[in-house]
Design a protein around this motif. Structure first.
Motif, PDB file in Angstrom:
ATOM      1  N   ARG A   1      71.512 -66.062   9.417  1.00 34.95           N
ATOM      2  CA  ARG A   1      72.212 -66.717   8.344  1.00 34.95           C
ATOM      3  C   ARG A   1      73.243 -67.771   9.029  1.00 34.95           C
ATOM      4  N   ILE A   2      73.341 -69.139   8.361  1.00 38.30           N
ATOM      5  CA  ILE A   2      74.197 -70.190   9.068  1.00 38.30           C
ATOM      6  C   ILE A   2      74.824 -70.539   8.059  1.00 38.30           C
ATOM      7  N   GLU A   3      76.156 -70.659   8.498  1.00 38.35           N
ATOM      8  CA  GLU A   3      77.217 -71.324   7.603  1.00 38.35           C
ATOM      9  C   GLU A   3      77.958 -72.603   8.231  1.00 38.35           C
ATOM     10  N   GLY A   4      78.181 -73.431   7.641  1.00 37.46           N
ATOM     11  CA  GLY A   4      78.783 -74.790   8.239  1.00 37.46           C
ATOM     12  C   GLY A   4      78.017 -75.738   9.016  1.00 37.46           C
ATOM     13  N   LYS A   5      76.961 -75.574   8.798  1.00 36.96           N
ATOM     14  CA  LYS A   5      75.779 -76.567   9.603  1.00 36.96           C
ATOM     15  C   LYS A   5      75.966 -78.044   8.891  1.00 36.96           C
ATOM     16  N   ASP A   6      76.098 -78.052   7.637  1.00 41.59           N
ATOM     17  CA  ASP A   6      76.373 -79.378   6.913  1.00 41.59           C
ATOM     18  C   ASP A   6      77.285 -80.349   7.403  1.00 41.59           C
ATOM     19  N   ILE A   7      78.339 -79.584   7.663  1.00 37.00           N
ATOM     20  CA  ILE A   7      79.722 -80.052   8.125  1.00 37.00           C
ATOM     21  C   ILE A   7      79.832 -80.579   9.572  1.00 37.00           C
ATOM     22  N   GLY A   8      79.255 -79.380  10.474  1.00 38.17           N
ATOM     23  CA  GLY A   8      79.336 -79.496  11.888  1.00 38.17           C
ATOM     24  C   GLY A   8      80.470 -79.474  12.731  1.00 38.17           C
ATOM     25  N   ASP A   9      81.511 -78.922  11.859  1.00 32.14           N
ATOM     26  CA  ASP A   9      82.653 -78.752  12.750  1.00 32.14           C
ATOM     27  C   ASP A   9      82.820 -77.315  13.495  1.00 32.14           C
ATOM     28  N   TRP A  10      82.576 -76.313  12.967  1.00 34.48           N
ATOM     29  CA  TRP A  10      82.135 -75.049  13.043  1.00 34.48           C
ATOM     30  C   TRP A  10      81.099 -74.510  12.205  1.00 34.48           C
ATOM     31  N   VAL A  11      80.010 -74.147  13.165  1.00 35.37           N
ATOM     32  CA  VAL A  11      78.694 -73.288  12.626  1.00 35.37           C
ATOM     33  C   VAL A  11      78.798 -71.782  12.988  1.00 35.37           C
ATOM     34  N   LEU A  12      78.720 -71.084  11.887  1.00 35.92           N
ATOM     35  CA  LEU A  12      78.367 -69.583  12.605  1.00 35.92           C
ATOM     36  C   LEU A  12      76.802 -69.250  12.134  1.00 35.92           C
ATOM     37  N   ILE A  13      76.638 -68.487  13.082  1.00 32.58           N
ATOM     38  CA  ILE A  13      74.848 -68.097  13.182  1.00 32.58           C
ATOM     39  C   ILE A  13      74.985 -66.630  13.263  1.00 32.58           C
ATOM     40  N   ASP A  14      74.629 -65.882  12.080  1.00 34.06           N
ATOM     41  CA  ASP A  14      74.522 -64.461  12.424  1.00 34.06           C
ATOM     42  C   ASP A  14      73.335 -63.867  12.413  1.00 34.06           C
ATOM     43  N   THR A  15      73.106 -63.422  13.705  1.00 36.76           N
ATOM     44  CA  THR A  15      71.793 -63.068  13.857  1.00 36.76           C
ATOM     45  C   THR A  15      71.578 -61.484  13.509  1.00 36.76           C
ATOM     46  N   GLY A  16      72.734 -60.915  13.089  1.00 37.57           N
ATOM     47  CA  GLY A  16      72.597 -59.345  12.938  1.00 37.57           C
ATOM     48  C   GLY A  16      73.403 -58.751  14.134  1.00 37.57           C
ATOM     49  N   ASP A  17      72.668 -58.685  15.473  1.00 42.64           N
ATOM     50  CA  ASP A  17      73.403 -57.956  16.342  1.00 42.64           C
ATOM     51  C   ASP A  17      74.593 -58.899  17.234  1.00 42.64           C
TER      52      ASP A  17
ATOM     53  N   VAL B   1      88.361 -78.211  16.913  1.00 43.10           N
ATOM     54  CA  VAL B   1      88.087 -76.920  15.965  1.00 43.10           C
ATOM     55  C   VAL B   1      88.261 -75.723  16.751  1.00 43.10           C
ATOM     56  N   ARG B   2      87.468 -75.678  18.069  1.00 39.69           N
ATOM     57  CA  ARG B   2      87.644 -74.440  18.635  1.00 39.69           C
ATOM     58  C   ARG B   2      89.189 -74.272  19.001  1.00 39.69           C
ATOM     59  N   GLU B   3      89.690 -75.206  19.630  1.00 45.62           N
ATOM     60  CA  GLU B   3      91.071 -75.194  19.985  1.00 45.62           C
ATOM     61  C   GLU B   3      92.102 -74.776  19.097  1.00 45.62           C
ATOM     62  N   PHE B   4      91.984 -75.196  17.780  1.00 45.17           N
ATOM     63  CA  PHE B   4      92.810 -74.782  16.803  1.00 45.17           C
ATOM     64  C   PHE B   4      92.656 -73.465  16.394  1.00 45.17           C
ATOM     65  N   TYR B   5      91.589 -72.887  16.073  1.00 49.62           N
ATOM     66  CA  TYR B   5      91.216 -71.502  15.825  1.00 49.62           C
ATOM     67  C   TYR B   5      91.465 -70.450  16.554  1.00 49.62           C
ATOM     68  N   GLN B   6      91.201 -70.725  18.054  1.00 47.80           N
ATOM     69  CA  GLN B   6      91.204 -69.992  19.200  1.00 47.80           C
ATOM     70  C   GLN B   6      90.517 -68.617  18.833  1.00 47.80           C
TER      71      GLN B   6
ATOM     72  N   ILE C   1      76.597 -62.395  16.955  1.00 48.94           N
ATOM     73  CA  ILE C   1      77.310 -63.330  15.969  1.00 48.94           C
ATOM     74  C   ILE C   1      77.730 -64.738  16.856  1.00 48.94           C
ATOM     75  N   VAL C   2      77.026 -66.031  16.672  1.00 43.66           N
ATOM     76  CA  VAL C   2      77.201 -67.111  17.378  1.00 43.66           C
ATOM     77  C   VAL C   2      78.209 -68.079  16.601  1.00 43.66           C
ATOM     78  N   HIS C   3      79.335 -68.722  17.562  1.00 45.86           N
ATOM     79  CA  HIS C   3      80.358 -69.668  16.741  1.00 45.86           C
ATOM     80  C   HIS C   3      79.863 -70.967  17.515  1.00 45.86           C
ATOM     81  N   VAL C   4      79.629 -72.134  16.902  1.00 47.48           N
ATOM     82  CA  VAL C   4      79.568 -73.304  17.807  1.00 47.48           C
ATOM     83  C   VAL C   4      80.301 -74.082  16.963  1.00 47.48           C
ATOM     84  N   PHE C   5      81.464 -74.810  18.038  1.00 43.61           N
ATOM     85  CA  PHE C   5      82.598 -75.401  17.478  1.00 43.61           C
ATOM     86  C   PHE C   5      82.561 -76.841  18.189  1.00 43.61           C
ATOM     87  N   ARG C   6      83.123 -77.825  17.404  1.00 41.28           N
ATOM     88  CA  ARG C   6      83.535 -78.963  18.019  1.00 41.28           C
ATOM     89  C   ARG C   6      84.789 -78.568  19.078  1.00 41.28           C
ATOM     90  N   PRO C   7      85.008 -79.156  20.287  1.00 42.52           N
ATOM     91  CA  PRO C   7      86.215 -78.775  20.765  1.00 42.52           C
ATOM     92  C   PRO C   7      87.469 -78.673  20.199  1.00 42.52           C
TER      93      PRO C   7
END
Length: 122
Positions: free
Chosen positions: A75-91, A101-106, A93-99
C-alpha cells in the motif's frame, strides 16, 4: 510470537528493501527494529530523496520490486505529492521523505529507545 519462518521472510524483505533503496540512490537510510515495540510491523525504514520526483520514483521502484520478488502488493500513500511517501509492505514500513519534510517530522526520534541515538541503526 512470530515463527522462525516469518522472521526469516521479514528479514529477507528488509534486506531486499534496503538494497533497492541503495540502488535507487535514496539518502540517509535508517532501519529501525520494531520487534517488541509494536505489532504493526517488524521493521521501519526511513530514507530521503533529493526532490519530489525522486521520492515518488523511489517509492514506485520499491513497490514494483516487492511485488515482483515477494508477490506482495504494498500500500502506498502520498506518492502523488512526493513530499512524504509511505510504503506498507506488511512486515516492513518504509517512509521516503524530502529532506526538509523529514527534518520537520523527525520520525526517527519517536522510535529511539530512551532517547539514545545509538538505538537507531544507519
Amino acid at each position: 510470537m512470530a515463527s522462525t519462518t516469518d522472521m526469516a521472510m521479514s528479514d529477507a524483505l528488509l534486506a531486499a528493501i534496503l538494497k533497492t533503496l541503495d540502488e535507487e540512490k535514496a539518502e540517509d537510510i535508517v532501519q529501525i527494529d520494531l520487534h517488541g515495540k509494536t505489532s504493526m510491523a517488524d521493521y521501519m525504514v526511513i530514507c530521503s530523496g533529493r526532490s519530489t520526483r525522486q521520492v515518488a520514483a523511489i517509492a514506485e521502484k520499491l513497490a514494483q520490486h516487492v511485488k515482483h520478488e515477494f508477490n506482495r502488493t504494498p500500500r502506498i500513500e502520498g506518492k502523488d505529492i512526493g513530499d512524504w511517501v509511505l510504503i506498507d509492505t506488511g512486515d516492513v514500513i518504509v517512509h521516503v521523505f524530502r529532506p526538509e519534510v523529514r527534518e520537520f517530522y523527525q520520525l526517527e526520534k519517536m522510535w529511539q529507545v530512551g532517547g539514545d541515538p545509538a538505538a537507531v541503526q544507519n
